[in-house]
Design an enzyme around this catalytic site. Structure first.
Site, PDB file in Angstrom:
ATOM      1  N   ASP A   1      -4.802  -4.035  -6.878  1.00 29.38           N
ATOM      2  CA  ASP A   1      -4.593  -4.821  -7.517  1.00 29.38           C
ATOM      3  C   ASP A   1      -4.997  -3.584  -9.412  1.00 29.38           C
ATOM      4  O   ASP A   1      -4.191  -4.053 -10.228  1.00 29.38           O
ATOM      5  CB  ASP A   1      -5.870  -6.142  -7.999  1.00 29.38           C
ATOM      6  CG  ASP A   1      -7.273  -5.625  -7.301  1.00 29.38           C
ATOM      7  OD1 ASP A   1      -7.640  -3.840  -7.078  1.00 29.38           O
ATOM      8  OD2 ASP A   1      -7.873  -6.768  -7.093  1.00 29.38           O
TER       9      ASP A   1
ATOM     10  N   TYR B   1       6.150  -7.304   6.446  1.00 29.45           N
ATOM     11  CA  TYR B   1       7.667  -7.507   6.946  1.00 29.45           C
ATOM     12  C   TYR B   1       8.329  -7.060   8.038  1.00 29.45           C
ATOM     13  O   TYR B   1       9.358  -7.421   8.346  1.00 29.45           O
ATOM     14  CB  TYR B   1       8.448  -6.416   6.264  1.00 29.45           C
ATOM     15  CG  TYR B   1       8.312  -6.009   4.230  1.00 29.45           C
ATOM     16  CD1 TYR B   1       7.141  -6.490   4.592  1.00 29.45           C
ATOM     17  CD2 TYR B   1       9.076  -5.989   3.676  1.00 29.45           C
ATOM     18  CE1 TYR B   1       6.657  -6.216   2.952  1.00 29.45           C
ATOM     19  CE2 TYR B   1       9.435  -6.201   2.548  1.00 29.45           C
ATOM     20  CZ  TYR B   1       8.196  -6.525   2.146  1.00 29.45           C
ATOM     21  OH  TYR B   1       7.903  -6.690   0.646  1.00 29.45           O
TER      22      TYR B   1
ATOM     23  N   LYS C   1      -5.322  -2.295  -0.146  1.00 28.82           N
ATOM     24  CA  LYS C   1      -6.446  -3.780  -0.785  1.00 28.82           C
ATOM     25  C   LYS C   1      -7.241  -4.453   0.559  1.00 28.82           C
ATOM     26  O   LYS C   1      -7.616  -5.266   1.005  1.00 28.82           O
ATOM     27  CB  LYS C   1      -5.235  -5.394  -0.574  1.00 28.82           C
ATOM     28  CG  LYS C   1      -6.451  -6.900  -1.444  1.00 28.82           C
ATOM     29  CD  LYS C   1      -6.508  -5.885  -2.681  1.00 28.82           C
ATOM     30  CE  LYS C   1      -7.875  -7.213  -3.625  1.00 28.82           C
ATOM     31  NZ  LYS C   1      -8.112  -7.091  -4.613  1.00 28.82           N
TER      32      LYS C   1
ATOM     33  N   ASP D   1       6.397  -2.452  -1.893  1.00 27.00           N
ATOM     34  CA  ASP D   1       6.936  -3.037  -2.153  1.00 27.00           C
ATOM     35  C   ASP D   1       7.005  -3.823  -4.148  1.00 27.00           C
ATOM     36  O   ASP D   1       8.085  -3.344  -5.315  1.00 27.00           O
ATOM     37  CB  ASP D   1       7.662  -4.648  -1.831  1.00 27.00           C
ATOM     38  CG  ASP D   1       9.199  -5.063  -2.485  1.00 27.00           C
ATOM     39  OD1 ASP D   1      10.045  -4.704  -2.200  1.00 27.00           O
ATOM     40  OD2 ASP D   1       9.262  -5.749  -1.600  1.00 27.00           O
TER      41      ASP D   1
HETATM   42  O1  AKG Z   1      15.496  -7.322   1.518  1.00 25.26           O
HETATM   43  C1  AKG Z   1      15.600  -7.664   1.076  1.00 25.26           C
HETATM   44  O2  AKG Z   1      16.567  -8.216   0.346  1.00 25.26           O
HETATM   45  C2  AKG Z   1      14.401  -7.120  -0.430  1.00 25.26           C
HETATM   46  C3  AKG Z   1      13.650  -5.842  -0.059  1.00 25.26           C
HETATM   47  C4  AKG Z   1      13.464  -4.949  -0.834  1.00 25.26           C
HETATM   48  O3  AKG Z   1      13.357  -5.582  -1.828  1.00 25.26           O
HETATM   49  C5  AKG Z   1      13.286  -3.713  -0.920  1.00 25.26           C
HETATM   50  O4  AKG Z   1      12.785  -2.923   0.179  1.00 25.26           O
HETATM   51  O5  AKG Z   1      12.668  -3.200  -2.350  1.00 25.26           O
HETATM   52 MG    MG Z   2      11.908  -4.868  -4.091  1.00 25.41          MG
END
Ligand code: AKG
Ligand code: MG
Ligand code: NDP
Length: 414
Positions: free
Chosen positions: A281, A160, A227, A305
């Site tokens: 997983d 990210y 993982k 996420d």
């Molecule tokens: O920033 C986004 O558009 C998605 C972020 C996301 O899915 C989250 O933080 O759960």
């Molecule tokens: Mg999300």
């Protein structure tokens, strides 16, 4: 501080930090960002619930003074196309506690996620997402009440970070040349390239927060999810640094799963938190088959996420999945879900994810009576069969109400 568009209510007082603790008056100013897509619908409904619950809990002795802050599409309309105005960041730093609606992120190009940028700019390093089952909520699980787990997701590192090089660009070619010629790497021609930084600093502060939470809240275990069999020096290192922080900083309060069996015959000693790890997983399966074994999950950004949305399904779905982005003091609360664009402006979706994110916010500022009132009114509303479309489609004989109608019904039951 003077702002271009933000108005800080003069009637309230800002939260401050004294001796490492929040100092909250009876009239605190809290920031809120309405958000994009379904954001305005759920924010409008949740604000009414929060204000009504505060009034009910304290009979006028305490009151929130809301300061509207701007991000996303609403901000772009006000700040000459700027989706991420600097003054909103300044205001959040100044107010310390805020709550936000979801923000749209374009796929495959366009601007970077405003949500991710906000977390990085304010160094909100822990994304905290509790998975709690409320009686009566429809769930695909046979025993949803066994799900009681809090995800601590690292919020500032991993893929990210935005260190990505698009196929065909000079930067991509330069990095590809370096990787091939200097590092001996092999990969297909014109591959897009991304970097996955995972550091000891980022890992340890997240795992430290997760373990401290488990200790403070009497949770039996913290599971490091990774993982690391495949990505040895990023995900595997996360696991190793996680055990290291447990051993070095919480040695008296934690034991490893190996020690649980080798020294204690599988019986957890009173007051000790068991630290274990699972490969990502299998974690998805385990949380469906044996959720009762897991209490706190510490994850990197991407795994967290994915797990957040998957596990939310077990306790009712994206309509009831709250969360917080936390630094040591500054906290920005937000639902796990996004802008659900197909429902934007329809007064249709479930406001509970944002509403319960607000409950987390009230607990954070010490107003626990508010979150208790909201939880019990929520349970009564669902028990009376009054629900939004997402629950209604999974329940027999329920009455489907709009977002605003759900807020009305809940407020009546406070
Ligand atoms: O920033 C986004 O558009 C998605 C972020 C996301 O899915 C989250 O933080 O759960
Ligand atoms: Mg999300
Ligand atoms: N923190 C943030 O601001 C986040 C922003 N996003 C952004 O949101 C946009 C849309 O993302 P998308 O992948 O569609 O994910 P969303 O979470 O926005 O929506 C996916 C589905 O989840 C269900 N859902 C979401 N919110 C609710 C709710 N309040 N009540 C009931 N059901 C709900 C709906 O399911 P159904 O179709 O079954 O009715 C919806 O279609 C993207 O731009 C993405 O980047 C995504 C996640 C977090």
């Amino acid at each position: 501080m003077s702002y271009r568009h933000i108005k800080i209510p003069e009637t309230g007082q800002k939260i401050t930090v004294e001796n490492d603790r929040l100092k909250v008056s009876d009239n605190p100013i809290l920031g809120f960002v309405e958000g994009d897509g379904i954001g305005p619908d759920i924010t409008r409904a949740a604000l009414r619930v929060w204000d009504a619950a505060v009034e009910k809990a304290y009979g006028g002795k305490r009151k929130v003074h809301w300061a509207e802050l701007y991000l996303g599409e609403k901000a772009a309309g006000m700040y000459d196309g700027d989706y991420f105005p600097a003054e909103t960041l300044d205001a959040i730093k100044d107010l310390i506690v805020a709550i936000k609606g979801p923000l749209t992120t374009p796929v495959g190009g366009g601007f970077r996620s405003l949500n991710v940028s906000l977390r990085q700019e304010l160094d909100l390093y822990a994304c905290v997402r509790p998975l709690e089952y409320f009686a009566g909520v429809p769930s695909p699980m046979r025993h949803p009440e066994e799900v009681d787990c809090v995800i601590f997701r690292e919020n500032t590192e991993d893929v990210y970070c935005g260190i990505e090089y698009q196929s065909g660009t000079p930067e991509n070619k330069k990095l590809a040349k370096f990787l091939r010629e200097e590092m001996g790497c092999e990969f297909f021609e014109d591959a897009g390239l991304g970097i996955k930084p995972i550091s000891p600093f980022g890992t340890k502060r997240l795992v430290r927060k997760a373990i401290q939470y488990a200790i403070d809240n009497n949770r039996p275990s913290v599971t490091l999810v990774h993982k690391g069999n495949i990505m040895k020096f990023t995900e595997g290192a996360f696991r190793n640094w996680g055990y290291e922080v447990a051993r070095e900083e919480f040695g008296d309060q934690t034991i490893t799963e190996d020690e649980l069996w080798s020294k204690y015959d599988g019986k957890r000693p009173e007051g000790k938190v068991v630290i274990n790890d699972r490969i990502a997983d299998i974690m998805f399966q385990l949380m469906q088959l044996r959720p009762a074994e897991f209490h706190v999950l510490a994850t990197m950004n991407l795994n967290g996420d994915y797990l957040s949305d998957a596990l939310a399904a077990e306790v009712g779905g994206m309509g009831i999945a709250p969360g917080a982005n936390m630094a040591d003091h500054i906290a920005v609360f937000e639902a796990t879900h996004g802008t659900a664009p197909k429902y934007a402006g329809q007064d249709k979706v479930n406001p509970s994810s944002l509403m319960f994110s607000g409950s987390m916010m009230f607990e954070y500022i010490g107003w626990t009576e508010v979150s208790q009132l909201i939880a019990s009114a929520f349970t009564k509303t669902v028990a009376d069969g009054i629900v939004t479309y997402d629950f209604a489609r999974q329940m027999e004989g329920a009455t489907e109400v709009p977002t605003s109608g759900f807020a009305d019904a809940l407020i009546e039951r406070l």
